[in-house]
Motif scaffolding. Structure first.
Motif, PDB file in Angstrom:
ATOM      1  N   SER A  39      12.686 -26.108  26.847  1.00  0.00           N
ATOM      2  CA  SER A  39      13.909 -26.473  27.549  1.00  0.00           C
ATOM      3  C   SER A  39      15.104 -26.413  26.600  1.00  0.00           C
ATOM      4  CB  SER A  39      13.780 -27.865  28.167  1.00  0.00           C
ATOM      5  OG  SER A  39      13.550 -28.829  27.176  1.00  0.00           O
ATOM      6  N   LEU A  40      16.263 -26.204  27.205  1.00  0.00           N
ATOM      7  CA  LEU A  40      17.499 -26.092  26.444  1.00  0.00           C
ATOM      8  C   LEU A  40      18.590 -26.788  27.246  1.00  0.00           C
ATOM      9  CD1 LEU A  40      19.208 -24.741  24.149  1.00  0.00           C
ATOM     10  CD2 LEU A  40      19.467 -22.798  25.695  1.00  0.00           C
ATOM     11  N   SER A  41      19.372 -27.607  26.597  1.00  0.00           N
ATOM     12  CA  SER A  41      20.519 -28.263  27.213  1.00  0.00           C
ATOM     13  C   SER A  41      21.660 -28.194  26.203  1.00  0.00           C
ATOM     14  CB  SER A  41      20.188 -29.723  27.551  1.00  0.00           C
ATOM     15  OG  SER A  41      21.292 -30.339  28.167  1.00  0.00           O
ATOM     16  N   VAL A  42      22.709 -27.479  26.565  1.00  0.00           N
ATOM     17  CA  VAL A  42      23.793 -27.241  25.614  1.00  0.00           C
ATOM     18  C   VAL A  42      25.122 -27.120  26.370  1.00  0.00           C
ATOM     19  CG1 VAL A  42      23.411 -24.733  25.618  1.00  0.00           C
ATOM     20  CG2 VAL A  42      24.496 -25.788  23.669  1.00  0.00           C
ATOM     21  N   ARG A  43      26.190 -27.612  25.766  1.00  0.00           N
ATOM     22  CA  ARG A  43      27.528 -27.454  26.344  1.00  0.00           C
ATOM     23  C   ARG A  43      28.050 -26.061  26.002  1.00  0.00           C
ATOM     24  NH1 ARG A  43      29.887 -31.626  28.661  1.00  0.00           N
ATOM     25  NH2 ARG A  43      29.139 -33.719  28.258  1.00  0.00           N
ATOM     26  N   VAL A  44      28.595 -25.399  27.016  1.00  0.00           N
ATOM     27  CA  VAL A  44      29.142 -24.050  26.850  1.00  0.00           C
ATOM     28  C   VAL A  44      30.432 -23.939  27.659  1.00  0.00           C
ATOM     29  CG1 VAL A  44      26.900 -22.936  26.452  1.00  0.00           C
ATOM     30  CG2 VAL A  44      27.776 -23.129  28.772  1.00  0.00           C
ATOM     31  N   PRO A  45      31.324 -23.043  27.281  1.00  0.00           N
ATOM     32  CA  PRO A  45      32.527 -22.824  28.088  1.00  0.00           C
ATOM     33  C   PRO A  45      32.153 -22.208  29.441  1.00  0.00           C
ATOM     34  CG  PRO A  45      32.733 -21.767  25.928  1.00  0.00           C
ATOM     35  CD  PRO A  45      31.321 -22.215  26.067  1.00  0.00           C
ATOM     36  N   VAL A  46      32.989 -22.411  30.427  1.00  0.00           N
ATOM     37  CA  VAL A  46      32.805 -21.768  31.729  1.00  0.00           C
ATOM     38  C   VAL A  46      32.787 -20.254  31.517  1.00  0.00           C
ATOM     39  CG1 VAL A  46      33.928 -21.328  33.956  1.00  0.00           C
ATOM     40  CG2 VAL A  46      33.873 -23.653  33.019  1.00  0.00           C
ATOM     41  N   GLY A  47      31.870 -19.573  32.199  1.00  0.00           N
ATOM     42  CA  GLY A  47      31.791 -18.115  32.107  1.00  0.00           C
ATOM     43  C   GLY A  47      30.363 -17.639  31.979  1.00  0.00           C
ATOM     44  N   ALA A  48      30.198 -16.353  31.684  1.00  0.00           N
ATOM     45  CA  ALA A  48      28.891 -15.715  31.574  1.00  0.00           C
ATOM     46  C   ALA A  48      28.362 -15.812  30.146  1.00  0.00           C
ATOM     47  CB  ALA A  48      28.989 -14.254  31.989  1.00  0.00           C
ATOM     48  N   HIS A  49      27.055 -16.087  30.040  1.00  0.00           N
ATOM     49  CA  HIS A  49      26.406 -16.236  28.741  1.00  0.00           C
ATOM     50  C   HIS A  49      25.061 -15.517  28.758  1.00  0.00           C
ATOM     51  CE1 HIS A  49      29.326 -19.306  27.584  1.00  0.00           C
ATOM     52  NE2 HIS A  49      29.226 -19.711  28.838  1.00  0.00           N
ATOM     53  N   GLU A  50      24.802 -14.700  27.751  1.00  0.00           N
ATOM     54  CA  GLU A  50      23.514 -14.030  27.613  1.00  0.00           C
ATOM     55  C   GLU A  50      22.523 -15.033  27.043  1.00  0.00           C
ATOM     56  OE1 GLU A  50      21.374 -10.370  25.218  1.00  0.00           O
ATOM     57  OE2 GLU A  50      23.533 -10.633  25.069  1.00  0.00           O
ATOM     58  N   LEU A  51      21.357 -15.112  27.671  1.00  0.00           N
ATOM     59  CA  LEU A  51      20.333 -16.062  27.281  1.00  0.00           C
ATOM     60  C   LEU A  51      19.010 -15.322  27.172  1.00  0.00           C
ATOM     61  CD1 LEU A  51      19.952 -19.131  26.876  1.00  0.00           C
ATOM     62  CD2 LEU A  51      19.431 -19.269  29.303  1.00  0.00           C
ATOM     63  N   ILE A  52      18.338 -15.468  26.027  1.00  0.00           N
ATOM     64  CA  ILE A  52      17.049 -14.813  25.803  1.00  0.00           C
ATOM     65  C   ILE A  52      16.042 -15.872  25.397  1.00  0.00           C
ATOM     66  CG2 ILE A  52      15.781 -13.040  24.534  1.00  0.00           C
ATOM     67  CD1 ILE A  52      18.553 -11.801  23.836  1.00  0.00           C
ATOM     68  N   GLY A  53      14.910 -15.902  26.080  1.00  0.00           N
ATOM     69  CA  GLY A  53      13.821 -16.800  25.728  1.00  0.00           C
ATOM     70  C   GLY A  53      12.656 -15.985  25.191  1.00  0.00           C
ATOM     71  N   TYR A  54      11.969 -16.516  24.190  1.00  0.00           N
ATOM     72  CA  TYR A  54      10.825 -15.833  23.586  1.00  0.00           C
ATOM     73  C   TYR A  54       9.583 -16.696  23.743  1.00  0.00           C
ATOM     74  CZ  TYR A  54      14.373 -12.974  21.299  1.00  0.00           C
ATOM     75  OH  TYR A  54      15.439 -12.144  21.051  1.00  0.00           O
ATOM     76  N   ASP A  55       8.463 -16.055  24.098  1.00  0.00           N
ATOM     77  CA  ASP A  55       7.209 -16.803  24.137  1.00  0.00           C
ATOM     78  C   ASP A  55       6.532 -16.716  22.773  1.00  0.00           C
ATOM     79  OD1 ASP A  55       5.843 -14.333  23.988  1.00  0.00           O
ATOM     80  OD2 ASP A  55       5.229 -14.368  26.091  1.00  0.00           O
ATOM     81  N   ALA A  56       5.371 -17.344  22.650  1.00  0.00           N
ATOM     82  CA  ALA A  56       4.678 -17.422  21.354  1.00  0.00           C
ATOM     83  C   ALA A  56       4.289 -16.057  20.803  1.00  0.00           C
ATOM     84  CB  ALA A  56       3.442 -18.311  21.480  1.00  0.00           C
ATOM     85  N   SER A  57       4.122 -15.055  21.681  1.00  0.00           N
ATOM     86  CA  SER A  57       3.751 -13.716  21.213  1.00  0.00           C
ATOM     87  C   SER A  57       4.971 -12.877  20.825  1.00  0.00           C
ATOM     88  CB  SER A  57       2.951 -12.978  22.289  1.00  0.00           C
ATOM     89  OG  SER A  57       3.790 -12.609  23.371  1.00  0.00           O
ATOM     90  N   GLY A  58       6.184 -13.408  21.093  1.00  0.00           N
ATOM     91  CA  GLY A  58       7.400 -12.670  20.766  1.00  0.00           C
ATOM     92  C   GLY A  58       7.989 -11.907  21.935  1.00  0.00           C
ATOM     93  N   ALA A  59       7.291 -11.914  23.087  1.00  0.00           N
ATOM     94  CA  ALA A  59       7.826 -11.250  24.279  1.00  0.00           C
ATOM     95  C   ALA A  59       9.082 -11.999  24.739  1.00  0.00           C
ATOM     96  CB  ALA A  59       6.786 -11.227  25.390  1.00  0.00           C
ATOM     97  N   SER A  60      10.044 -11.251  25.259  1.00  0.00           N
ATOM     98  CA  SER A  60      11.309 -11.879  25.634  1.00  0.00           C
ATOM     99  C   SER A  60      11.525 -11.925  27.141  1.00  0.00           C
ATOM    100  CB  SER A  60      12.484 -11.165  24.973  1.00  0.00           C
ATOM    101  OG  SER A  60      12.596  -9.844  25.443  1.00  0.00           O
ATOM    102  N   PHE A  61      12.266 -12.920  27.555  1.00  0.00           N
ATOM    103  CA  PHE A  61      12.729 -13.119  28.924  1.00  0.00           C
ATOM    104  C   PHE A  61      14.244 -13.166  28.815  1.00  0.00           C
ATOM    105  CE2 PHE A  61      14.559 -16.561  31.515  1.00  0.00           C
ATOM    106  CZ  PHE A  61      14.312 -16.089  32.791  1.00  0.00           C
TER     107      PHE A  61
END
Length: 77
Positions: A39-61
């Motif tokens: 999980s991730l909870s972070v303050r960001v400015p209004v707008g579009a943000h690129e977000l990438i999640g990685y699993d234990a094998s290094g595969a990305s979402f």
């Protein structure tokens, strides 16, 4: 997207991006430093943000989060 933001005056008024995805061990937000998962909870400015999640094998979402004034919460499995 990919823009880096430095916390400063007014940052405490930014909306919150909350995201949770089972299996993610590391998040990258806007090309910045990796943050813990699932999980991730972070303050960001209004707008579009690129977000990438990685699993234990290094595969990305990858996703593009469009955060409004009220913030954004994303949950997935």
């Amino acid at each position: 997207m990919g823009e880096r933001h430095v916390l400063g005056a007014g940052a405490d008024a930014w909306p919150t991006l909350n995201i949770e995805r089972t299996g993610i061990v590391r998040w990258e937000l806007g090309g910045g430093a990796a943050l813990g998962g699932p999980s991730l909870s972070v303050r960001v400015p209004v707008g579009a943000h690129e977000l990438i999640g990685y699993d234990a094998s290094g595969a990305s979402f990858r996703t593009r989060a469009v955060v409004g004034a009220d913030g954004l919460r994303v949950e997935g499995d």
